[in-house]
Design a protein around this motif. Structure first.
Motif, PDB file in Angstrom:
ATOM      1  N   ALA A 101     -26.633 -19.904  15.096  1.00 34.64           N
ATOM      2  CA  ALA A 101     -26.546 -19.220  14.056  1.00 34.64           C
ATOM      3  C   ALA A 101     -25.268 -18.900  13.379  1.00 34.64           C
ATOM      4  O   ALA A 101     -24.890 -18.877  12.145  1.00 34.64           O
ATOM      5  CB  ALA A 101     -27.109 -17.782  14.207  1.00 34.64           C
ATOM      6  N   SER A 102     -24.116 -18.555  14.204  1.00 36.02           N
ATOM      7  CA  SER A 102     -22.970 -18.244  13.755  1.00 36.02           C
ATOM      8  C   SER A 102     -22.079 -19.408  13.236  1.00 36.02           C
ATOM      9  O   SER A 102     -21.638 -19.268  11.915  1.00 36.02           O
ATOM     10  CB  SER A 102     -21.883 -17.397  14.871  1.00 36.02           C
ATOM     11  OG  SER A 102     -21.788 -18.479  15.916  1.00 36.02           O
ATOM     12  N   LEU A 103     -22.425 -20.530  13.572  1.00 31.79           N
ATOM     13  CA  LEU A 103     -21.815 -21.761  13.067  1.00 31.79           C
ATOM     14  C   LEU A 103     -22.376 -22.010  11.691  1.00 31.79           C
ATOM     15  O   LEU A 103     -21.764 -22.366  10.743  1.00 31.79           O
ATOM     16  CB  LEU A 103     -21.961 -23.011  14.066  1.00 31.79           C
ATOM     17  CG  LEU A 103     -21.152 -24.359  13.755  1.00 31.79           C
ATOM     18  CD1 LEU A 103     -19.638 -23.980  13.610  1.00 31.79           C
ATOM     19  CD2 LEU A 103     -21.361 -25.378  14.756  1.00 31.79           C
ATOM     20  N   ALA A 104     -23.736 -22.047  11.656  1.00 29.63           N
ATOM     21  CA  ALA A 104     -24.521 -22.269  10.657  1.00 29.63           C
ATOM     22  C   ALA A 104     -24.137 -21.118   9.460  1.00 29.63           C
ATOM     23  O   ALA A 104     -23.951 -21.578   8.140  1.00 29.63           O
ATOM     24  CB  ALA A 104     -26.295 -22.249  10.628  1.00 29.63           C
ATOM     25  N   ASP A 144     -29.028 -16.079   5.253  1.00 29.04           N
ATOM     26  CA  ASP A 144     -30.120 -17.050   5.078  1.00 29.04           C
ATOM     27  C   ASP A 144     -29.820 -17.743   6.330  1.00 29.04           C
ATOM     28  O   ASP A 144     -30.945 -18.097   6.835  1.00 29.04           O
ATOM     29  CB  ASP A 144     -30.006 -17.400   3.726  1.00 29.04           C
ATOM     30  CG  ASP A 144     -30.566 -16.594   2.682  1.00 29.04           C
ATOM     31  OD1 ASP A 144     -31.037 -15.235   2.830  1.00 29.04           O
ATOM     32  OD2 ASP A 144     -30.315 -16.771   1.420  1.00 29.04           O
ATOM     33  N   ALA A 145     -28.848 -18.267   6.297  1.00 25.71           N
ATOM     34  CA  ALA A 145     -28.445 -19.516   7.487  1.00 25.71           C
ATOM     35  C   ALA A 145     -28.779 -18.742   9.044  1.00 25.71           C
ATOM     36  O   ALA A 145     -29.322 -19.365   9.707  1.00 25.71           O
ATOM     37  CB  ALA A 145     -27.022 -20.099   7.337  1.00 25.71           C
ATOM     38  N   VAL A 146     -28.515 -17.501   9.142  1.00 23.78           N
ATOM     39  CA  VAL A 146     -28.712 -16.970  10.601  1.00 23.78           C
ATOM     40  C   VAL A 146     -30.352 -16.710  10.248  1.00 23.78           C
ATOM     41  O   VAL A 146     -30.868 -17.019  11.553  1.00 23.78           O
ATOM     42  CB  VAL A 146     -27.932 -15.605  10.501  1.00 23.78           C
ATOM     43  CG1 VAL A 146     -28.562 -14.987  11.942  1.00 23.78           C
ATOM     44  CG2 VAL A 146     -26.657 -15.593  10.487  1.00 23.78           C
ATOM     45  N   THR A 163     -33.184 -18.688  13.531  1.00 20.70           N
ATOM     46  CA  THR A 163     -33.838 -17.549  14.396  1.00 20.70           C
ATOM     47  C   THR A 163     -35.301 -18.188  14.382  1.00 20.70           C
ATOM     48  O   THR A 163     -35.945 -17.975  13.371  1.00 20.70           O
ATOM     49  CB  THR A 163     -33.762 -16.173  13.555  1.00 20.70           C
ATOM     50  OG1 THR A 163     -32.303 -15.980  13.577  1.00 20.70           O
ATOM     51  CG2 THR A 163     -34.317 -15.362  14.504  1.00 20.70           C
ATOM     52  N   SER A 164     -35.970 -17.959  15.522  1.00 18.14           N
ATOM     53  CA  SER A 164     -37.533 -18.239  15.530  1.00 18.14           C
ATOM     54  C   SER A 164     -38.070 -16.870  14.874  1.00 18.14           C
ATOM     55  O   SER A 164     -37.802 -15.670  15.364  1.00 18.14           O
ATOM     56  CB  SER A 164     -37.575 -18.341  17.170  1.00 18.14           C
ATOM     57  OG  SER A 164     -39.059 -18.421  17.364  1.00 18.14           O
ATOM     58  N   PRO A 165     -39.243 -17.165  14.125  1.00 21.43           N
ATOM     59  CA  PRO A 165     -39.947 -16.075  13.864  1.00 21.43           C
ATOM     60  C   PRO A 165     -40.535 -15.115  14.661  1.00 21.43           C
ATOM     61  O   PRO A 165     -40.423 -13.817  14.236  1.00 21.43           O
ATOM     62  CB  PRO A 165     -41.096 -16.862  13.012  1.00 21.43           C
ATOM     63  CG  PRO A 165     -40.598 -18.179  12.630  1.00 21.43           C
ATOM     64  CD  PRO A 165     -39.680 -18.414  13.760  1.00 21.43           C
ATOM     65  N   ASP A 166     -40.572 -15.498  15.774  1.00 17.99           N
ATOM     66  CA  ASP A 166     -41.380 -14.660  16.807  1.00 17.99           C
ATOM     67  C   ASP A 166     -40.282 -14.183  17.938  1.00 17.99           C
ATOM     68  O   ASP A 166     -40.550 -13.773  18.856  1.00 17.99           O
ATOM     69  CB  ASP A 166     -42.365 -15.190  17.572  1.00 17.99           C
ATOM     70  CG  ASP A 166     -42.306 -16.540  18.066  1.00 17.99           C
ATOM     71  OD1 ASP A 166     -41.011 -17.198  18.049  1.00 17.99           O
ATOM     72  OD2 ASP A 166     -43.121 -17.154  18.829  1.00 17.99           O
ATOM     73  N   THR A 225     -22.139  -1.471  13.672  1.00 15.13           N
ATOM     74  CA  THR A 225     -23.059  -0.850  12.712  1.00 15.13           C
ATOM     75  C   THR A 225     -23.629  -1.657  11.745  1.00 15.13           C
ATOM     76  O   THR A 225     -24.739  -1.343  11.069  1.00 15.13           O
ATOM     77  CB  THR A 225     -22.519   0.629  12.161  1.00 15.13           C
ATOM     78  OG1 THR A 225     -21.211   0.031  11.470  1.00 15.13           O
ATOM     79  CG2 THR A 225     -21.974   1.437  13.439  1.00 15.13           C
ATOM     80  N   ARG A 226     -22.948  -2.766  11.587  1.00 22.18           N
ATOM     81  CA  ARG A 226     -23.497  -3.786  10.442  1.00 22.18           C
ATOM     82  C   ARG A 226     -23.482  -5.377  10.997  1.00 22.18           C
ATOM     83  O   ARG A 226     -22.414  -5.367  11.710  1.00 22.18           O
ATOM     84  CB  ARG A 226     -22.957  -3.404   8.887  1.00 22.18           C
ATOM     85  CG  ARG A 226     -23.274  -2.078   8.443  1.00 22.18           C
ATOM     86  CD  ARG A 226     -22.928  -2.314   6.917  1.00 22.18           C
ATOM     87  NE  ARG A 226     -21.650  -2.819   6.470  1.00 22.18           N
ATOM     88  CZ  ARG A 226     -21.393  -3.494   5.445  1.00 22.18           C
ATOM     89  NH1 ARG A 226     -22.573  -3.943   4.801  1.00 22.18           N
ATOM     90  NH2 ARG A 226     -20.344  -3.805   5.076  1.00 22.18           N
ATOM     91  N   TRP A 227     -24.343  -6.004  10.452  1.00 22.20           N
ATOM     92  CA  TRP A 227     -23.978  -7.454  10.937  1.00 22.20           C
ATOM     93  C   TRP A 227     -24.987  -8.199  10.172  1.00 22.20           C
ATOM     94  O   TRP A 227     -25.671  -8.040   9.126  1.00 22.20           O
ATOM     95  CB  TRP A 227     -24.657  -7.587  12.375  1.00 22.20           C
ATOM     96  CG  TRP A 227     -26.156  -7.114  12.644  1.00 22.20           C
ATOM     97  CD1 TRP A 227     -27.299  -7.631  12.454  1.00 22.20           C
ATOM     98  CD2 TRP A 227     -26.648  -5.533  12.901  1.00 22.20           C
ATOM     99  NE1 TRP A 227     -28.430  -6.857  12.739  1.00 22.20           N
ATOM    100  CE2 TRP A 227     -27.843  -5.710  12.931  1.00 22.20           C
ATOM    101  CE3 TRP A 227     -25.851  -4.639  13.078  1.00 22.20           C
ATOM    102  CZ2 TRP A 227     -28.552  -4.565  13.321  1.00 22.20           C
ATOM    103  CZ3 TRP A 227     -26.559  -3.520  13.663  1.00 22.20           C
ATOM    104  CH2 TRP A 227     -27.929  -3.391  13.521  1.00 22.20           C
ATOM    105  N   LEU A 228     -24.798  -9.616  10.094  1.00 19.64           N
ATOM    106  CA  LEU A 228     -25.911 -10.611   9.577  1.00 19.64           C
ATOM    107  C   LEU A 228     -27.020 -10.925  10.281  1.00 19.64           C
ATOM    108  O   LEU A 228     -26.717 -11.024  11.645  1.00 19.64           O
ATOM    109  CB  LEU A 228     -25.175 -11.765   9.159  1.00 19.64           C
ATOM    110  CG  LEU A 228     -24.042 -11.980   8.530  1.00 19.64           C
ATOM    111  CD1 LEU A 228     -23.381 -13.330   7.741  1.00 19.64           C
ATOM    112  CD2 LEU A 228     -24.006 -11.052   7.166  1.00 19.64           C
TER     113      LEU A 228
END
Length: 351
Positions: A144-147, A187-189, A193-196, A267-270
């Motif tokens: 996710a971080s690379l995307a 959005d890329a992260v 990410t798997s929906p479940d 305290t904040r992230w993507l």
């Protein structure tokens, strides 16, 4: 399922099981002199599915420790060192004056940091740098971080921000484009990410845009950007979104806040569960020579204050002929020499 007893590697302290022949973290042989099993062990590390265009072959070459042959299991047949993966250490240099190095560090089993860089040929003209640090406790944060980094870079490179023709409007246009880049990164992260997923992927975000004398930085989380002019005071362009930063804001010393048990709690992230991913931005006018530095906490963990870090960058650059890639690589080596407790990313632009 058959359980195995957990213990630690005598070389690096990483977790291993009694059935392991080599430490997954450092590659050290765990049972010297023991018989080689007839069935090869499987390497269960999951490789990111996103191709890394670093110019290096994804297939491991000779052993970096002794030059020996890397076997089918991914370990050196001579000294037992685990072969480096492309994702573990890579660099980018789109122009001679801009470069970055991203490294796994010593203690982590995979590299969850990422970066993406773009730059025009003319030194000091236009440079776009994005660094994302995957949250280790979340799933697939390395992918996710690379995307995220690449998605943000692609938005930033889409065009120059002209505004309404005035410098203030041009600065506002760059800020708007940087916020759009953060949207694309978020959005890329989520897309990776798997929906479940019970623990969705997440990462930090920091980006700098340098265009014709304007330097704009924005961040979410605790990855940082700095401006280190040659003949003026060092400037921290970002403020961490972290528990430590909140403590510092109340008057607690930086040394105490950043050494506490929750120092790196952000305290904040993507990501899918992010409360707010809009970056806080800072704009400065660049009027003389200096260094733009964008990094993950793998570097600033060991040198947090802006002024000492500026001294370290300047001294390292002087020892490496002022070449950005060599300087970034040497800073990564320095962080590893301090302990390499985290993944390390250092990106530099020389103005």
């Amino acid at each position: 399922m058959t359980s195995t007893t957990q213990t630690v590697c005598p070389s690096c302290g990483g977790p291993v099981s009694e059935s392991d022949r080599f430490c997954e973290a450092c590659g050290a042989e765990l049972n010297p002199g023991s018989a080689t099993p007839s069935t090869p062990a499987l390497d269960t590390d999951t490789e990111p599915t996103i191709e890394i265009n670093t110019g290096a072959s994804p297939v491991a070459g000779p052993c970096q420790s002794c030059g020996g042959v890397i076997g089918a299991e991914g370990y050196c047949e001579t000294c037992g060192t685990k072969a480096a993966k492309v994702r573990d250490h890579f660099s980018e240099q789109p122009s001679p004056w801009v470069a970055g190095v991203c490294d796994r560090g010593i203690r982590h089993s995979r590299n969850e940091d990422a970066m993406a860089i773009a730059a025009d040929t003319e030194p000091g003209s236009r440079a776009l740098v994005v660094v994302c640090d995957g949250v280790s406790s979340s799933l697939d944060s390395d992918v996710a971080s690379l995307a995220a980094a690449r998605a943000a870079r692609d938005v930033l490179t889409a065009g120059h921000a002209l505004g309404m023709g005035t410098e203030s409007s041009r600065g506002s246009a760059i800020v708007a484009r940087l916020k759009a880049a953060a949207d694309a990164a978020n959005d890329a992260v989520i897309d990776n990410t798997s929906p479940d997923s019970p623990n969705p992927a997440s990462c930090t975000f920091v980006a700098t845009v340098l265009e014709d004398g304007l330097l704009v930085a924005g961040n979410v989380g605790d990855s940082r950007a700095y401006w280190f002019p040659d003949d003026a005071e060092a400037v921290a362009l970002t403020v961490d979104d972290s528990w430590a930063a909140e403590l510092i804001a109340t008057g607690i010393s930086r040394a105490e806040a950043e050494s506490g048990p929750h120092a790196h709690a952000i305290t904040r992230w993507l990501g899918k569960d992010a409360p707010d991913h809009t970056p806080r931005t800072t704009t400065v006018h660049v009027t003389g020579p200096g260094w733009v530095v964008v990094c993950s906490d793998g570097l600033w963990n060991y040198c947090s204050e802006a002024a000492p870090l500026a001294d370290l960058v300047r001294q390292t650059a002087a020892a490496n002929g002022g070449e950005p890639k060599a300087t970034a690589s040497a800073l990564v080596d320095w962080a590893n020499a301090q302990g390499g407790q985290d993944n390390i990313t250092v990106a530099l632009a020389r103005i």
